[in-house]
Design a protein around this motif. Structure first.
Motif, mmCIF file in Angstrom:
data_model
loop_
_atom_site.group_PDB
_atom_site.id
_atom_site.type_symbol
_atom_site.label_atom_id
_atom_site.label_comp_id
_atom_site.label_asym_id
_atom_site.label_seq_id
_atom_site.Cartn_x
_atom_site.Cartn_y
_atom_site.Cartn_z
ATOM 1 N N GLY A 1 0.857 -1.191 0.000
ATOM 2 C CA GLY A 1 0.000 0.000 0.000
ATOM 3 C C GLY A 1 0.890 1.238 0.000
ATOM 4 O O GLY A 1 2.084 1.164 -0.344
ATOM 5 N N SER B 1 3.924 -3.391 6.744
ATOM 6 C CA SER B 1 3.140 -2.272 6.191
ATOM 7 C C SER B 1 1.768 -2.762 5.752
ATOM 8 O O SER B 1 1.287 -2.408 4.677
ATOM 9 C CB SER B 1 3.878 -1.664 4.989
ATOM 10 N N MET C 1 -12.823 5.004 6.864
ATOM 11 C CA MET C 1 -11.694 5.284 5.975
ATOM 12 C C MET C 1 -10.361 4.920 6.609
ATOM 13 O O MET C 1 -9.409 4.586 5.904
ATOM 14 C CB MET C 1 -11.686 6.755 5.566
ATOM 15 N N VAL D 1 1.333 -13.121 2.636
ATOM 16 C CA VAL D 1 2.224 -13.550 3.721
ATOM 17 C C VAL D 1 1.348 -14.204 4.787
ATOM 18 O O VAL D 1 0.319 -13.663 5.188
ATOM 19 C CB VAL D 1 3.012 -12.351 4.298
ATOM 20 N N SER E 1 -6.487 -4.789 3.515
ATOM 21 C CA SER E 1 -6.081 -4.521 4.911
ATOM 22 C C SER E 1 -7.078 -5.186 5.862
ATOM 23 O O SER E 1 -8.086 -4.594 6.221
ATOM 24 C CB SER E 1 -6.017 -3.012 5.158
ATOM 25 N N LYS F 1 -0.384 -9.019 -1.322
ATOM 26 C CA LYS F 1 -1.286 -10.152 -1.596
ATOM 27 C C LYS F 1 -2.255 -9.893 -2.747
ATOM 28 O O LYS F 1 -2.717 -10.827 -3.396
ATOM 29 C CB LYS F 1 -2.034 -10.564 -0.335
ATOM 30 N N ASN F 2 -2.580 -8.622 -3.004
ATOM 31 C CA ASN F 2 -3.440 -8.338 -4.158
ATOM 32 C C ASN F 2 -2.651 -8.539 -5.447
ATOM 33 O O ASN F 2 -1.421 -8.517 -5.430
ATOM 34 C CB ASN F 2 -3.950 -6.891 -4.120
HETATM 35 C C1 LIG Z 1 -12.177 5.225 0.677
HETATM 36 C C2 LIG Z 1 -10.914 5.797 1.276
HETATM 37 C C3 LIG Z 1 -10.480 7.051 0.888
HETATM 38 C C4 LIG Z 1 -9.336 7.599 1.479
HETATM 39 N N1 LIG Z 1 -8.909 8.824 1.032
HETATM 40 C C5 LIG Z 1 -7.797 9.360 1.583
HETATM 41 C C6 LIG Z 1 -7.283 10.599 1.081
HETATM 42 O O1 LIG Z 1 -7.762 11.153 0.076
HETATM 43 N N2 LIG Z 1 -6.198 11.133 1.711
HETATM 44 C C7 LIG Z 1 -5.601 10.521 2.789
HETATM 45 O O2 LIG Z 1 -4.664 11.068 3.341
HETATM 46 N N3 LIG Z 1 -6.019 9.309 3.225
HETATM 47 C C8 LIG Z 1 -7.084 8.710 2.635
HETATM 48 N N4 LIG Z 1 -7.502 7.466 3.058
HETATM 49 C C9 LIG Z 1 -6.672 6.741 4.081
HETATM 50 C C10 LIG Z 1 -5.405 6.152 3.430
HETATM 51 O O3 LIG Z 1 -5.733 5.539 2.217
HETATM 52 C C11 LIG Z 1 -4.732 5.141 4.365
HETATM 53 O O4 LIG Z 1 -4.502 5.766 5.604
HETATM 54 C C12 LIG Z 1 -3.409 4.637 3.765
HETATM 55 O O5 LIG Z 1 -3.646 3.980 2.548
HETATM 56 C C13 LIG Z 1 -2.716 3.677 4.735
HETATM 57 O O6 LIG Z 1 -1.575 3.158 4.099
HETATM 58 P P1 LIG Z 1 -0.894 1.811 4.597
HETATM 59 O O7 LIG Z 1 0.261 1.579 3.725
HETATM 60 O O8 LIG Z 1 -0.668 1.862 6.049
HETATM 61 O O9 LIG Z 1 -2.016 0.687 4.401
HETATM 62 P P2 LIG Z 1 -2.819 0.217 3.107
HETATM 63 O O10 LIG Z 1 -2.849 1.291 2.086
HETATM 64 O O11 LIG Z 1 -4.112 -0.308 3.617
HETATM 65 O O12 LIG Z 1 -1.926 -0.963 2.522
HETATM 66 C C14 LIG Z 1 -1.754 -2.199 3.174
HETATM 67 C C15 LIG Z 1 -1.408 -3.238 2.128
HETATM 68 O O13 LIG Z 1 -0.962 -4.433 2.764
HETATM 69 C C16 LIG Z 1 -1.456 -5.533 2.039
HETATM 70 N N5 LIG Z 1 -1.510 -6.726 2.920
HETATM 71 C C17 LIG Z 1 -2.245 -6.878 4.040
HETATM 72 N N6 LIG Z 1 -2.038 -8.105 4.569
HETATM 73 C C18 LIG Z 1 -1.140 -8.724 3.751
HETATM 74 C C19 LIG Z 1 -0.549 -10.029 3.775
HETATM 75 N N7 LIG Z 1 -0.833 -10.933 4.715
HETATM 76 N N8 LIG Z 1 0.322 -10.335 2.791
HETATM 77 C C20 LIG Z 1 0.636 -9.450 1.811
HETATM 78 N N9 LIG Z 1 0.079 -8.222 1.752
HETATM 79 C C21 LIG Z 1 -0.792 -7.853 2.707
HETATM 80 C C22 LIG Z 1 -2.841 -5.082 1.622
HETATM 81 O O14 LIG Z 1 -3.342 -5.851 0.549
HETATM 82 C C23 LIG Z 1 -2.605 -3.626 1.270
HETATM 83 O O15 LIG Z 1 -2.304 -3.435 -0.082
HETATM 84 C C24 LIG Z 1 -8.624 6.871 2.479
HETATM 85 C C25 LIG Z 1 -9.056 5.610 2.849
HETATM 86 C C26 LIG Z 1 -10.175 5.058 2.249
HETATM 87 C C27 LIG Z 1 -10.619 3.673 2.641
#
Ligand SMILES: Cc1cc2nc3c(=O)[nH]c(=O)nc-3n(C[C@H](O)[C@H](O)[C@H](O)COP(=O)(O)OP(=O)(O)OC[C@H]3O[C@@H](n4cnc5c(N)ncnc54)[C@H](O)[C@@H]3O)c2cc1C
Length: 417
Positions: A14, A165, A356, A137, A176, A36-37
């Motif tokens: 992500g 992450s 969100m 994973v 997630s 995973k996606n």
């Molecule tokens: C509808 C929506 C709109 C949003 N709009 C905004 C915005 O405009 N601005 C803003 O600041 N924030 C926004 N957010 C919040 C923001 O998208 C998240 O806070 C941010 O994406 C978090 O990033 P991350 O890397 O922590 O997690 P994520 O982006 O959730 O990424 C985690 C990744 O880990 C992968 N994963 C999980 N488990 C496993 C596993 N076992 N093996 C392999 N891979 C795995 C998942 O598939 C995923 O791709 C929005 C959220 C949503 C739901």
């Protein structure tokens, strides 16, 4: 079992995982990113209504950490090194043009969130990250308190350092699902109970069905319990089929959830926050004098939106066909009271499917804020929403992902060399 040794394995492709992997590889580490996606950045596609609100430029670092809330201070160092202007420059270098909109929100100029994913993918490839998609994973193998390898269905991958992450629990359809919390607990981390944040709220009954789509740019919202005001905020909101949404509601939702946990809770919406009760009542009274021969239903549309005017007489049990000159003082004052405090009973805060972001997560006391390194497992780093960090709407949550991802990538790379 296949084994391949990397300097760093990043789990989760992500926002924060891509940033961490790209930065670590850019600094010379041999990095694998496992998602995973079948493609990277699925959640990013949905951000900012599909336009991706990547950050927010309205505040300096001090105020930004404060805006992020309770745990914002944790971000001080990572925001100082990679804050909003660095994020904009980073994407500019990858040919993504951005534009600053109201309240400092920064979006892609093209209006396409996919540009951010494309840019990050270029960054990963250019830096030499090995990308594995479509592989989940399943767990970690530990030895002497350190991680040795990550387990997937058909192989293990070993590395010197691991960056977790995997995000929170919100919008699980994007990947997630909260697996990271489970592993963190297994590794003896404290996980502050995850709760939905930035989530719409459900209102009891079906009253909001008829108001669906009605929005206000500036209302004052009071959260009430046992006649006590528990919380008050101003901002934008919208009525939905099931309840309420919009920035002001989303930003209050985590606190509303906590208040609801203590008992019956209602919301009062002041539709005229800049006018006192008497001033508004006088304005309505003057309007009544000028329209004394009109039916009530035909006049109230002059000072409230049509959808609201359609239900107000029924809610207050006043005959809508009554001539204005027959409306009593008590009836008029009840109309004023409704506009100054439209009260609705809250049923619930919507769950992770609609939230969100996730509140709660891995305790920040157990993570070094400069490096994102776990204080419990020496070769583990954590980024993004898995941490006990969440901000309001407006680009703050992605900023958290970029800053923590960058810091983790850099420190994991340094400790791998
Ligand atoms: C509808 C929506 C709109 C949003 N709009 C905004 C915005 O405009 N601005 C803003 O600041 N924030 C926004 N957010 C919040 C923001 O998208 C998240 O806070 C941010 O994406 C978090 O990033 P991350 O890397 O922590 O997690 P994520 O982006 O959730 O990424 C985690 C990744 O880990 C992968 N994963 C999980 N488990 C496993 C596993 N076992 N093996 C392999 N891979 C795995 C998942 O598939 C995923 O791709 C929005 C959220 C949503 C739901």
């Amino acid at each position: 079992m296949n084994q391949k040794t990397f300097d760093i394995a990043v789990i989760g492709g992500g926002a924060s995982g891509m940033m961490a992997a790209g930065r670590a590889a850019e600094l010379g580490a041999k990095v694998v990113l496992i998602e995973k996606n079948i493609f990277l950045g699925k959640k990013l596609l949905m951000t900012g209504g599909g336009r991706c609100n990547i950050t927010n430029t309205s505040l300096d670092t001090d105020n930004l950490t404060e805006k992020i809330g309770r745990n914002g201070r944790f971000l001080f160092s990572s925001l100082r090194s990679f804050g909003p202007s660095e994020v904009i420059d980073f994407f500019k270098e990858l040919r993504v043009k951005t534009r600053v909109e109201e309240k400092g929100k920064v979006f892609t100029s093209s209006g396409r969130a996919s540009d951010i994913i494309d840019a990050l993918t270029i960054y990963l490839r250019r830096s030499g990250v090995e990308i594995i998609t479509g592989k989940e994973v399943l767990g970690f193998d530990m030895k002497d308190g350190m991680i040795e390898s990550v387990r997937m269905k058909d192989k293990n991958i070993s590395a010197k350092n691991f960056i977790l992450s995997t995000g929170g629990k919100s919008y699980p359809g994007t990947g997630s699902t909260g697996a990271g919390y489970f592993w963190a607990k297994d590794m003896r981390h404290t996980v502050v109970s995850p709760v939905p944040a930035l989530s719409p709220i459900k209102i009891k009954g079906n009253i909001t069905e008829r108001l669906q789509g009605l929005s206000f740019n500036d209302v004052s919202i009071r959260i009430m319990q046992d006649a006590n005001k528990k919380l008050e905020r101003r901002g934008e909101m919208i009525f939905t089929h099931f309840g309420l949404s919009g920035p002001a509601i989303l930003n209050m939702s985590k606190s509303i959830g906590e208040i609801l946990g203590k008992g019956k809770t209602s919301i009062e919406i002041d539709l005229h926050p800049d006018q006192g009760y008497d001033e508004l009542d006088k304005m309505i009274q003057d309007g009544f004098k000028d329209n004394s021969n009109k039916d009530l239903k035909n006049h109230i549309v002059d000072f409230m939106p049509d959808k609201l005017a359609a239900i107000v007489p029924g809610l207050l049990q006043i005959d809508p066909d009554k001539k204005i000159n027959l409306v009593t003082k008590d009836e008029r004052r009840r109309i004023t009271s409704l506009l100054k405090g439209f009260r609705l009973n809250i049923e619930s805060v919507m769950g992770f499917d609609a939230a969100m972001v996730t509140g709660g997560g891995v305790s920040l006391k157990e993570v070094d804020p400069r490096t994102m390194r776990s204080k419990i497992v020496g070769n583990l780093f954590l980024t993004g929403e898995i941490l006990d960090l969440d901000g309001p709407t407006g680009g703050y949550n992605l900023q958290i992902a970029w800053s923590t991802g960058r810091a983790a990538g850099e420190s994991a790379a340094n400790s791998s060399s």
